[in-house]
Design a protein around this motif. Structure first.
Motif, PDB file in Angstrom:
ATOM      1  N   ASP A 160       0.809  -1.216   0.000  1.00 51.78           N
ATOM      2  CA  ASP A 160       0.000   0.000   0.000  1.00 51.78           C
ATOM      3  C   ASP A 160       0.843   1.267   0.000  1.00 51.78           C
ATOM      4  O   ASP A 160       0.333   2.359  -0.256  1.00 51.78           O
ATOM      5  CB  ASP A 160      -0.931   0.014   1.219  1.00 51.78           C
ATOM      6  N   ILE A 161       2.136   1.149   0.305  1.00 52.01           N
ATOM      7  CA  ILE A 161       3.068   2.286   0.202  1.00 52.01           C
ATOM      8  C   ILE A 161       3.825   2.111  -1.108  1.00 52.01           C
ATOM      9  O   ILE A 161       4.772   1.318  -1.201  1.00 52.01           O
ATOM     10  CB  ILE A 161       4.053   2.321   1.392  1.00 52.01           C
ATOM     11  N   THR A 162       3.409   2.807  -2.130  1.00 52.60           N
ATOM     12  CA  THR A 162       3.986   2.615  -3.458  1.00 52.60           C
ATOM     13  C   THR A 162       4.432   3.947  -4.043  1.00 52.60           C
ATOM     14  O   THR A 162       4.111   5.017  -3.535  1.00 52.60           O
ATOM     15  CB  THR A 162       2.959   1.953  -4.409  1.00 52.60           C
ATOM     16  N   GLU A 164       4.812   7.127  -6.661  1.00 47.77           N
ATOM     17  CA  GLU A 164       3.828   8.010  -7.264  1.00 47.77           C
ATOM     18  C   GLU A 164       4.052   8.081  -8.768  1.00 47.77           C
ATOM     19  O   GLU A 164       4.984   7.493  -9.317  1.00 47.77           O
ATOM     20  CB  GLU A 164       3.936   9.409  -6.645  1.00 47.77           C
ATOM     21  N   SER A 174       8.890   0.620   0.070  1.00 46.44           N
ATOM     22  CA  SER A 174       9.293   0.717   1.479  1.00 46.44           C
ATOM     23  C   SER A 174       9.849  -0.602   2.009  1.00 46.44           C
ATOM     24  O   SER A 174       9.291  -1.677   1.752  1.00 46.44           O
ATOM     25  CB  SER A 174       8.102   1.144   2.344  1.00 46.44           C
ATOM     26  N   LEU A 384      -3.041   4.268   7.337  1.00 42.35           N
ATOM     27  CA  LEU A 384      -2.365   4.224   6.035  1.00 42.35           C
ATOM     28  C   LEU A 384      -2.275   5.608   5.414  1.00 42.35           C
ATOM     29  O   LEU A 384      -1.212   6.003   4.907  1.00 42.35           O
ATOM     30  CB  LEU A 384      -3.121   3.275   5.099  1.00 42.35           C
ATOM     31  N   GLN A 388       1.205   7.341   4.459  1.00 43.73           N
ATOM     32  CA  GLN A 388       1.486   7.716   3.059  1.00 43.73           C
ATOM     33  C   GLN A 388       1.943   9.171   2.961  1.00 43.73           C
ATOM     34  O   GLN A 388       2.862   9.496   2.199  1.00 43.73           O
ATOM     35  CB  GLN A 388       0.237   7.483   2.195  1.00 43.73           C
ATOM     36  N   SER A 389       1.332  10.038   3.750  1.00 42.78           N
ATOM     37  CA  SER A 389       1.742  11.447   3.716  1.00 42.78           C
ATOM     38  C   SER A 389       3.153  11.617   4.274  1.00 42.78           C
ATOM     39  O   SER A 389       3.947  12.416   3.747  1.00 42.78           O
ATOM     40  CB  SER A 389       0.749  12.312   4.494  1.00 42.78           C
ATOM     41  N   VAL A 391       5.553   9.405   4.123  1.00 46.86           N
ATOM     42  CA  VAL A 391       6.481   8.879   3.117  1.00 46.86           C
ATOM     43  C   VAL A 391       6.691   9.881   1.996  1.00 46.86           C
ATOM     44  O   VAL A 391       7.821  10.120   1.551  1.00 46.86           O
ATOM     45  CB  VAL A 391       5.958   7.537   2.563  1.00 46.86           C
ATOM     46  N   ARG A 392       5.611  10.494   1.516  1.00 47.89           N
ATOM     47  CA  ARG A 392       5.733  11.471   0.422  1.00 47.89           C
ATOM     48  C   ARG A 392       6.618  12.652   0.815  1.00 47.89           C
ATOM     49  O   ARG A 392       7.427  13.140   0.018  1.00 47.89           O
ATOM     50  CB  ARG A 392       4.342  11.974   0.019  1.00 47.89           C
TER      51      ARG A 392
END
Length: 410
Positions: A160-162, A164, A174, A384, A388-389, A391-392
């Motif tokens: 789910d962490i992919t 962009e 990750s 999640l 995700q934020s 990680v970005r």
């Protein structure tokens, strides 16, 4: 606190009751890097006479071998013997080249130190997520759904962490790791304090730095694990060691789950530890003006720079938790009167500039259950989105930090 009971069983009882090993998650270290899941599965089926369900197989941080997590479907005398010895020798003809030392598969269920649950190929590796469990918890079991097999850090988060658009879209980016340490309450002989546990966590982080393969780091910490994170980051910030400074610059984000920044309700837990050597550790996180928590509150905001240089998100529980109570067999169970173990104010009192809704999030679970998610869980979706934020943002901030360091050296 995850639970008085955890994944770690009584080692003697485990082999008095053959079925107790079935369904238990084991860690298997020392898997040759050339092996696939099929290679490991066929080897274990042959040696243990029991078919394993392999949940993960990933390169370890040190780069020498792989580590697997797995369960067994049925028992056998061969399996019992392997799990008693905890080692299984790998014949030379199954290795890609002659080893410089004996090659063994090493089995355990304590999960001490770092365990890698997922590692993308080097060309896709963009971020590291490292999770640490709480008081009385288990490095793996604390993040696994209750009465189920789904472990979100292993079974969902990597996919789910992919990337962009334009940067590996849809590709997992990750590396997911967990860190384990001794934190049991009942019948515990350990007299370690927060500094001692933080030292161990510090060493695990340094192993990542020495290996030289780390990326921007996101830390995920539950309960006591969050205080260990704070202890470690304060130690890193006070160090002038080059590896420590690299690590500190790499840490961008933290997700704190029910972390008792201002203490927690330990009233029922004190009865469990009695006058045991771990009583001091428990008392140091109580909500009665702990000196060590006051120090963390003062020193931690300085560790990762000022506003905008890093990000901390605090999750807090909104369901009361059962407290500890002895059952009819005189064993402690979490069946006592319900209470709020970590209040919202304690769980969200972290850095003074992060008190808005974008930095805090309610999880409608008890203290223990707030890091246990099932498949298609709405509470997981909340987490999640926040991760995700982080990680970005992490990659962009990391580039700016390294550019500033390079500029200062010129």
């Amino acid at each position: 606190m995850a639970s008085v009971q955890s994944e770690k069983p009584n080692p003697t009882a485990a082999f008095r009751q053959p079925s107790s090993n079935i369904g238990k998650t084991f860690r298997v270290r020392g898997v040759p890097r050339s092996w696939s899941e099929d290679d490991l599965q066929s080897f274990l089926e042959d040696k243990a006479c029991s078919e394993p369900n392999i949940g993960s197989l990933a390169n370890e941080v040190h780069g020498r071998t792989k580590t697997a997590t797995l369960t067994f479907q049925h028992n056998s005398s061969q399996l019992q013997e392997i799990l008693t010895v905890k080692k299984l020798k790998i014949p030379l003809h199954l290795l890609s080249k002659k080893p410089t030392r004996a090659a063994n598969l090493v089995f355990d269920y304590d999960f001490s130190g770092i365990t890698t649950l997922y590692a993308p190929p080097p060309q896709d590796h963009r971020v590291d997520l490292l999770a640490i469990s709480g008081l009385g918890g288990h490095a793996f079991g604390s993040f696994k759904e209750r009465s189920g097999e789904h472990m979100w850090l292993r079974d969902a988060l990597p996919y789910d962490i992919t990337g962009e658009d334009g940067d590996k879209p849809g590709v997992p980016i990750s590396r997911i790791m967990i860190h384990g340490y001794e934190s049991s309450l009942q019948d515990c002989d350990s007299f370690q304090n927060l500094e001692d546990i933080g030292t161990s966590f510090h060493s695990s982080l340094r192993s990542m730095a020495i290996a030289g393969s780390f990326r921007p780091i996101i830390l995920v910490a539950h309960s006591l694990g969050g205080l260990i994170v704070k202890e470690t980051l304060i130690s890193l910030s006070n160090s002038d060691d080059e590896e420590d400074q690299k690590l500190l610059r790499a840490v961008y984000g933290i997700a704190f789950f029910g972390v008792p920044h201002d203490g927690m309700d330990i009233q029922s837990l004190i009865s469990i530890v009695g006058n045991g050597p771990n009583r001091f550790l428990l008392e140091s996180i109580g909500n009665h003006g702990s000196q060590i928590l006051s120090i963390y509150q003062r020193e931690f905001p300085k560790t990762l720079g000022g506003q905008g240089e890093s990000k901390v998100i605090c999750f807090y529980e909104t369901l009361k938790s059962p407290t500890a109570k002895k059952d009819e067999t005189d064993k402690w169970k979490m069946t006592g009167p319900v209470a709020v173990l970590v209040s919202k104010s304690s769980a969200t009192h972290c850095r003074p500039w992060e008190n808005g809704q974008q930095y805090i999030c309610a999880i409608n679970r008890t203290h223990s259950e707030m890091v246990k998610f099932s498949s298609e869980d709405s509470e997981y979706e909340k987490v999640l989105g926040r991760l995700q934020s982080l990680v970005r943002e992490a990659g962009k901030v990391q580039e700016a930090r390294e550019a500033l360091v390079a500029q200062k050296r010129m």
